[in-house]
Design a protein around this motif. Structure first.
Motif, PDB file in Angstrom:
ATOM      1  N   PHE A   1     -25.709 -16.904  12.895  1.00 12.71           N
ATOM      2  CA  PHE A   1     -24.920 -16.246  11.841  1.00 12.71           C
ATOM      3  C   PHE A   1     -24.785 -14.758  12.127  1.00 12.71           C
ATOM      4  N   ALA A   2     -25.910 -14.106  12.432  1.00 13.35           N
ATOM      5  CA  ALA A   2     -25.892 -12.660  12.647  1.00 13.35           C
ATOM      6  C   ALA A   2     -25.055 -12.283  13.868  1.00 13.35           C
ATOM      7  N   VAL A   3     -25.183 -13.057  14.943  1.00 15.49           N
ATOM      8  CA  VAL A   3     -24.432 -12.757  16.171  1.00 15.49           C
ATOM      9  C   VAL A   3     -22.933 -12.931  15.945  1.00 15.49           C
ATOM     10  N   HIS A   4     -22.542 -14.024  15.294  1.00  9.16           N
ATOM     11  CA  HIS A   4     -21.113 -14.324  15.144  1.00  9.16           C
ATOM     12  C   HIS A   4     -20.485 -13.624  13.945  1.00  9.16           C
ATOM     13  N   LEU A   5     -21.276 -12.825  13.251  1.00 12.44           N
ATOM     14  CA  LEU A   5     -20.700 -11.923  12.272  1.00 12.44           C
ATOM     15  C   LEU A   5     -19.789 -10.917  12.967  1.00 12.44           C
ATOM     16  N   SER A   6     -20.135 -10.570  14.215  1.00 12.17           N
ATOM     17  CA  SER A   6     -19.349  -9.574  14.945  1.00 12.17           C
ATOM     18  C   SER A   6     -18.773 -10.080  16.265  1.00 12.17           C
ATOM     19  N   ALA A   7     -19.377 -11.107  16.877  1.00 11.42           N
ATOM     20  CA  ALA A   7     -18.987 -11.545  18.219  1.00 11.42           C
ATOM     21  C   ALA A   7     -17.501 -11.867  18.369  1.00 11.42           C
ATOM     22  N   PRO A   8     -16.856 -12.543  17.395  1.00 13.43           N
ATOM     23  CA  PRO A   8     -15.439 -12.879  17.594  1.00 13.43           C
ATOM     24  C   PRO A   8     -14.538 -11.661  17.721  1.00 13.43           C
ATOM     25  N   PHE A   9     -15.021 -10.508  17.278  1.00 13.75           N
ATOM     26  CA  PHE A   9     -14.152  -9.340  17.184  1.00 13.75           C
ATOM     27  C   PHE A   9     -14.365  -8.348  18.315  1.00 13.75           C
TER      28      PHE A   9
ATOM     29  N   ILE B 254     -30.012 -29.820  15.441  1.00 13.59           N
ATOM     30  CA  ILE B 254     -30.168 -28.382  15.656  1.00 13.59           C
ATOM     31  C   ILE B 254     -28.814 -27.742  15.901  1.00 13.59           C
ATOM     32  N   HIS B 255     -27.912 -28.467  16.551  1.00 17.69           N
ATOM     33  CA  HIS B 255     -26.585 -27.909  16.805  1.00 17.69           C
ATOM     34  C   HIS B 255     -25.755 -27.844  15.538  1.00 17.69           C
ATOM     35  N   VAL B 256     -25.979 -28.737  14.604  1.00 15.07           N
ATOM     36  CA  VAL B 256     -25.307 -28.635  13.312  1.00 15.07           C
ATOM     37  C   VAL B 256     -25.766 -27.370  12.590  1.00 15.07           C
ATOM     38  N   LEU B 257     -27.060 -27.103  12.620  1.00 14.65           N
ATOM     39  CA  LEU B 257     -27.566 -25.877  12.001  1.00 14.65           C
ATOM     40  C   LEU B 257     -26.973 -24.646  12.673  1.00 14.65           C
ATOM     41  N   ASN B 258     -26.972 -24.624  14.018  1.00 18.78           N
ATOM     42  CA  ASN B 258     -26.420 -23.475  14.739  1.00 18.78           C
ATOM     43  C   ASN B 258     -24.945 -23.284  14.429  1.00 18.78           C
ATOM     44  N   ALA B 259     -24.207 -24.390  14.461  1.00 18.57           N
ATOM     45  CA  ALA B 259     -22.769 -24.303  14.209  1.00 18.57           C
ATOM     46  C   ALA B 259     -22.485 -23.850  12.778  1.00 18.57           C
ATOM     47  N   SER B 260     -23.353 -24.219  11.846  1.00 18.02           N
ATOM     48  CA  SER B 260     -23.194 -23.745  10.471  1.00 18.02           C
ATOM     49  C   SER B 260     -23.343 -22.230  10.415  1.00 18.02           C
ATOM     50  N   GLY B 261     -24.320 -21.713  11.185  1.00 15.04           N
ATOM     51  CA  GLY B 261     -24.481 -20.271  11.272  1.00 15.04           C
ATOM     52  C   GLY B 261     -23.269 -19.598  11.892  1.00 15.04           C
ATOM     53  N   VAL B 262     -22.747 -20.188  12.970  1.00 14.30           N
ATOM     54  CA  VAL B 262     -21.550 -19.653  13.623  1.00 14.30           C
ATOM     55  C   VAL B 262     -20.363 -19.665  12.658  1.00 14.30           C
ATOM     56  N   PHE B 263     -20.197 -20.777  11.946  1.00 15.73           N
ATOM     57  CA  PHE B 263     -19.077 -20.933  11.018  1.00 15.73           C
ATOM     58  C   PHE B 263     -19.137 -19.896   9.902  1.00 15.73           C
TER      59      PHE B 263
END
Length: 451
Positions: free
Chosen positions: A247-255, A363-372
């Motif tokens: 979640f924290a990483v993809h708060l900014s990574a897409p930009f 675990i990938h569902v949890l990670n992807a939820s954070g990414v989403f």
């Protein structure tokens, strides 16, 4: 008439690991020519910041949900290789749909259609993950996983590095021909990505599949049971940590792509140089991180690398000079290489072999939820960040409002790392953490060793 001798199990495993390396090489060419340029392609189609966030956020969560189905299918059919090969083959064909978007879809619908096709592409890749993890977990010696995957990933990253550079040259050539020629450059590189994934699929089909005995249905854990155990099991706590960091990483990574191409105005050659730093860092450091994980533990690597890429975003506002951006990207990629490798190895250690496919999917569902959630939150915040820091008499002007988003992301990563550092444990007997001088010496030796 001479009798033919069937290859022994050990020979079949060795041959499969060889095919796995060839599959990885072809897959890496696909990533270099395709995945690395999806963000640039979206900007060419005039994607908004929110759409850029959606492009990064939506495919992983959709793909991860399909992993639950893939894990269930793996346990019920027991035919891991068939699932992997079918999914990879279908995934390769989606590249054709992606590169046809500019020529076949009205401009106002181009980005939504592209996002939809990228979702389909990612779903195809994610569907291979649970059976692939299960199969490779059976093929690779547990005591040498870090070393094997470090070496494999280093070779694969070399192919990605070359592919990223070649794709950048192709785009630069079409850029010189004029704005109207740019879509054709993407058509060429995505066509190469399609062909590479098809070659990867051939090598996947040649792998040996050891006998697979899924656990009895009454002993198979479901996703609701897994969620209830998040706070009470070591694996569950690791899953929460991983999701929170995502979640924290993809708060900014897409930009970061938006920052480079829109705000700093980099051309495709300079953009390719920055992008290639990720691959170069992987080539130089993956073997080191793999051996460090085998020797000092996956948790130590996760903590060390997590600290580096938490502090990194806090330094980004210091300069907009091109070579500073290149150095920043390289350092962040070094940390990311170790963090991702140690995370994958920790999954192999923590997940019980009979249910490895299911645990990987969970675990990938949890990670992807954070990414989403991170991508959606970042997409909402990206257009609302002030281009300055004002705190009483202190006032700093920023080159872009996105830099404020990078600062928030870095601070949040530090908080998560501090909160979870003692919440999950190392699962193997390992050496004590090395001294910095010894670690630096080991890193230099491994970085330039291509054995």
């Amino acid at each position: 008439m001479m009798a033919t001798t069937e290859p022994k199990d050990g020979e079949l495993r060795e041959r499969s690991l060889f095919y796995s390396l060839r599959d990885g090489m072809a897959w890496s060419v696909m990533v270099g020519f395709g995945d690395h340029y999806l963000g640039a392609f979206a900007l060419l189609l005039l994607a908004t910041p929110f759409q850029m966030g959606l492009l990064v956020a939506l495919p992983p969560i959709t793909g991860a949900l399909f992993q639950l189905w893939s894990a269930r299918l793996t346990d019920r059919s027991g035919r891991r290789r068939n699932i992997i090969v079918t999914s990879a083959g279908l995934q390769s064909l989606v590249w054709i749909l992606i590169f046809l978007v500019p020529m076949s879809v009205p401009r106002e619908w181009a980005v939504p259609f592209m996002i939809f096709f990228v979702v389909c592409f990612v779903v195809g890749g994610h569907f291979t993950v649970p059976p692939w993890y299960s199969l490779m977990g059976d093929l690779v010696d547990p005591s040498h996983r870090g070393d094997y995957f470090g070496r494999r990933n280093r070779i694969c990253q070399f192919f990605t590095f070359v592919s990223v550079g070649l794709a950048g040259l192709v785009l630069h050539y079409f850029e010189k021909l004029g704005p109207g020629a740019r879509p054709y450059g993407f058509m060429v590189i995505f066509g190469v990505a399609c062909a590479a994934r098809l070659i990867s699929t051939v090598y996947l089909s040649l792998q040996y599949e050891p006998p697979y005995a899924p656990p009895p249905r009454e002993k198979q854990i479901g996703f609701p049971e897994f969620l209830r155990s998040l706070g009470s099991s070591n694996f569950g706590r690791f899953g929460v940590f991983s999701a929170a960091m995502s979640f924290a990483v993809h708060l900014s990574a897409p930009f970061f792509v938006v920052y480079l191409l829109r705000d700093l105005g980099l051309n495709y050659i300079r953009f390719t140089i920055v992008t290639s730093m990720v691959v170069l860092a992987h080539i130089l450091t993956l073997v080191f991180w793999g051996r460090a994980a085998d020797r000092f533990g996956n948790k130590w690597v996760l903590t060390t690398c997590g600290l580096i890429f938490s502090v990194g975003p806090l330094c980004l506002p210091l300069s907009t000079e091109f070579w500073f951006i290149v150095a920043f990207q390289f350092v962040m990629a070094v940390a990311g290489a170790g963090f991702n490798l140690a995370s994958a190895n920790y999954l192999f250690d923590a997940a019980p072999p009979p249910q490895r496919a299911r645990y990987v999917a969970f675990i990938h569902v949890l990670n992807a939820s954070g990414v989403f959630l991170g991508g959606l939150a970042g997409g909402w915040l990206a257009g609302r960040m002030p281009p300055a820091i004002a705190w009483g008499p202190v006032h700093f002007n920023l080159a872009s409002g996105l830099l404020m988003l990078f600062l928030i992301s870095g601070l949040l990563r530090l908080v998560i790392l501090a909160a979870f550092r003692s919440r999950f444990q190392e699962l193997r007997s390992v050496d004590p953490a090395p001294r910095p001088v010894h670690l630096f010496r080991l890193a230099v030796v491994e970085m330039f060793s291509f054995k």
